[in-house]
Design a protein around this motif. Structure first.
Motif, PDB file in Angstrom:
ATOM      1  N   VAL A  98      16.280-129.598  76.839  1.00 11.42           N
ATOM      2  CA  VAL A  98      16.051-130.970  76.380  1.00 11.42           C
ATOM      3  C   VAL A  98      15.340-131.032  75.029  1.00 11.42           C
ATOM      4  O   VAL A  98      15.731-131.839  74.165  1.00 11.42           O
ATOM      5  CB  VAL A  98      15.288-131.779  77.451  1.00 11.42           C
ATOM      6  CG1 VAL A  98      14.797-133.112  76.880  1.00 11.42           C
ATOM      7  CG2 VAL A  98      16.201-132.035  78.649  1.00 11.42           C
ATOM      8  N   PRO A  99      14.319-130.204  74.761  1.00  9.61           N
ATOM      9  CA  PRO A  99      13.673-130.280  73.442  1.00  9.61           C
ATOM     10  C   PRO A  99      14.608-129.945  72.276  1.00  9.61           C
ATOM     11  O   PRO A  99      14.302-130.283  71.125  1.00  9.61           O
ATOM     12  CB  PRO A  99      12.543-129.247  73.543  1.00  9.61           C
ATOM     13  CG  PRO A  99      12.253-129.149  75.007  1.00  9.61           C
ATOM     14  CD  PRO A  99      13.586-129.295  75.666  1.00  9.61           C
ATOM     15  N   ALA A 100      15.752-129.298  72.555  1.00  6.43           N
ATOM     16  CA  ALA A 100      16.694-128.931  71.487  1.00  6.43           C
ATOM     17  C   ALA A 100      17.693-130.041  71.188  1.00  6.43           C
ATOM     18  O   ALA A 100      18.492-129.920  70.257  1.00  6.43           O
ATOM     19  CB  ALA A 100      17.444-127.656  71.869  1.00  6.43           C
ATOM     20  N   VAL A 101      17.676-131.118  71.965  1.00  9.28           N
ATOM     21  CA  VAL A 101      18.597-132.230  71.731  1.00  9.28           C
ATOM     22  C   VAL A 101      18.113-133.035  70.530  1.00  9.28           C
ATOM     23  O   VAL A 101      16.965-133.490  70.494  1.00  9.28           O
ATOM     24  CB  VAL A 101      18.707-133.135  72.975  1.00  9.28           C
ATOM     25  CG1 VAL A 101      19.631-134.314  72.691  1.00  9.28           C
ATOM     26  CG2 VAL A 101      19.216-132.342  74.167  1.00  9.28           C
ATOM     27  N   THR A 102      18.960-133.204  69.538  1.00 11.64           N
ATOM     28  CA  THR A 102      18.631-133.957  68.329  1.00 11.64           C
ATOM     29  C   THR A 102      19.287-135.334  68.388  1.00 11.64           C
ATOM     30  O   THR A 102      19.937-135.691  69.372  1.00 11.64           O
ATOM     31  CB  THR A 102      19.121-133.211  67.090  1.00 11.64           C
ATOM     32  OG1 THR A 102      20.574-133.236  67.072  1.00 11.64           O
ATOM     33  CG2 THR A 102      18.653-131.757  67.090  1.00 11.64           C
ATOM     34  N   ALA A 103      19.142-136.083  67.309  1.00 11.36           N
ATOM     35  CA  ALA A 103      19.765-137.408  67.232  1.00 11.36           C
ATOM     36  C   ALA A 103      21.285-137.304  67.300  1.00 11.36           C
ATOM     37  O   ALA A 103      21.962-138.274  67.661  1.00 11.36           O
ATOM     38  CB  ALA A 103      19.338-138.120  65.950  1.00 11.36           C
ATOM     39  N   GLU A 104      21.833-136.146  66.954  1.00 11.24           N
ATOM     40  CA  GLU A 104      23.283-135.934  67.002  1.00 11.24           C
ATOM     41  C   GLU A 104      23.733-135.336  68.325  1.00 11.24           C
ATOM     42  O   GLU A 104      24.931-135.174  68.561  1.00 11.24           O
ATOM     43  CB  GLU A 104      23.730-135.005  65.859  1.00 11.24           C
ATOM     44  CG  GLU A 104      23.703-135.642  64.482  1.00 11.24           C
ATOM     45  CD  GLU A 104      22.290-135.849  63.961  1.00 11.24           C
ATOM     46  OE1 GLU A 104      21.436-134.949  64.189  1.00 11.24           O
ATOM     47  OE2 GLU A 104      22.032-136.905  63.365  1.00 11.24           O
ATOM     48  N   GLY A 105      22.805-134.975  69.188  1.00 12.95           N
ATOM     49  CA  GLY A 105      23.168-134.377  70.462  1.00 12.95           C
ATOM     50  C   GLY A 105      22.717-132.936  70.561  1.00 12.95           C
ATOM     51  O   GLY A 105      21.726-132.540  69.937  1.00 12.95           O
ATOM     52  N   LEU A 106      23.445-132.132  71.327  1.00 12.20           N
ATOM     53  CA  LEU A 106      23.084-130.737  71.580  1.00 12.20           C
ATOM     54  C   LEU A 106      24.172-129.826  71.035  1.00 12.20           C
ATOM     55  O   LEU A 106      25.338-129.945  71.411  1.00 12.20           O
ATOM     56  CB  LEU A 106      22.918-130.499  73.077  1.00 12.20           C
ATOM     57  CG  LEU A 106      22.530-129.082  73.520  1.00 12.20           C
ATOM     58  CD1 LEU A 106      21.133-128.724  73.019  1.00 12.20           C
ATOM     59  CD2 LEU A 106      22.595-128.964  75.045  1.00 12.20           C
TER      60      LEU A 106
END
Length: 288
Positions: A98-106
């Motif tokens: 989850v911490p690696a999910v950005t505004a663009e997704g994973l």
């Protein structure tokens, strides 16, 4: 042997790997995915049994790299996806992912890799057989839906449980499951997060072959070897045309049938196949 010294324990029918009771620090550097060759078959094994093969970022990236290797190596004809230990996967390791999910997704596909769930980028051009035992949750179910043939042992339990964690399935289940099993059966499990057993998974079409506990790997390997023994160009053309029909409709696939037939008849393998037919011998295809 390659990573993890993977072999097959004939007493259980499953590949041997790390002891599930061996606790491993979450920061360890050992591979999360084993990769081994069995002739023209690439054996791809999830290898984090002490966490029920919960997928952290390292596992996701290594899995994508294994699919990339399968796709680009002309000596490889089929992938066999399996898991070490008693369970296929407990799903995502949310604390790591989850911490690696950005505004663009994973994004978990490094350079040289392919998306194993085949919802982003180019699809793998070769068939994948999957062997399941024990728990198979979330991304594991979606890997099954993205595979071409699924073998499950009778102890397998499947669950698309994302709604119980306040997210949606993002590896293809919302697309493939309704198409595979029908709208009602798909929504029955997608919207409740309920688990289904191996018999139900076979009934609705997630699983193709149901086998005794401890024999899913061997059965899947037998299928993969049988596919690998066929003409590789013909197998890949058959797979590609079937996918084209699903993704773009019957007309698009129909338009490619005759051109593909002409292309395949000009191949070295077509000559080998014809000669084997005439001589009543087993064809040894080259993939050319």
């Amino acid at each position: 042997m390659s990573a993890g010294q993977t072999g097959t324990d004939r007493s259980s029918g499953l590949p041997t790997g790390s002891d599930p009771t061996d606790a491993v620090d979450s920061n360890d550097e050992r591979p999360r995915v084993t990769v081994e060759r069995d002739g023209h078959v690439l054996l791809i094994g999830l290898d984090r049994p002490e966490k029920r093969n919960a997928a952290d970022l390292r596992m996701l990236r290594e899995l994508a790299l294994a699919y990339g290797e399968l796709d680009r190596d002309p000596e490889l004809r089929v992938g066999l996806l399996f898991a070490h230990g008693d369970h296929f996967t407990a799903g995502l390791d949310l604390g790591d992912v989850v911490p690696a999910v950005t505004a663009e997704g994973l994004d978990v596909v490094p350079e040289g890799g392919l998306d194993p769930w085949q919802v982003h980028g180019r699809q793998v051009s070769k068939p994948v057989v999957m062997a399941v035992q024990g728990t198979c949750l979330t991304l594991g179910v979606e890997l099954a839906l993205a595979s071409d043939v699924v073998v499950a042992s009778r102890d397998a339990r499947f669950g698309q449980i994302e709604v119980t964690r306040a997210i949606l399935p993002f590896g293809g289940a919302t697309i493939r499951l309704p198409r595979r099993v029908g709208w009602g059966d798909a929504m029955r499990y997608l919207l409740t997060g309920d688990l289904l057993d191996a018999e139900e998974a076979r009934r609705i079409g997630i699983v193709q072959d149901l086998v005794d506990v401890g024999s899913s790997f061997d059965h899947a390997l037998d299928l993969a070897r049988r596919i690998a023994a066929q003409a590789p160009l013909a197998v890949q053309a058959t797979l590609a045309n079937s996918r084209l029909a699903v993704r773009e409709g019957d007309a698009a696939a129909e338009a490619r049938l005759q051109p593909e037939l002409v292309r395949l008849l000009a191949s070295d393998d077509a000559r080998i196949g014809f000669e084997a037919f005439v001589s009543r011998t087993t064809a040894e295809f080259t993939g050319r």
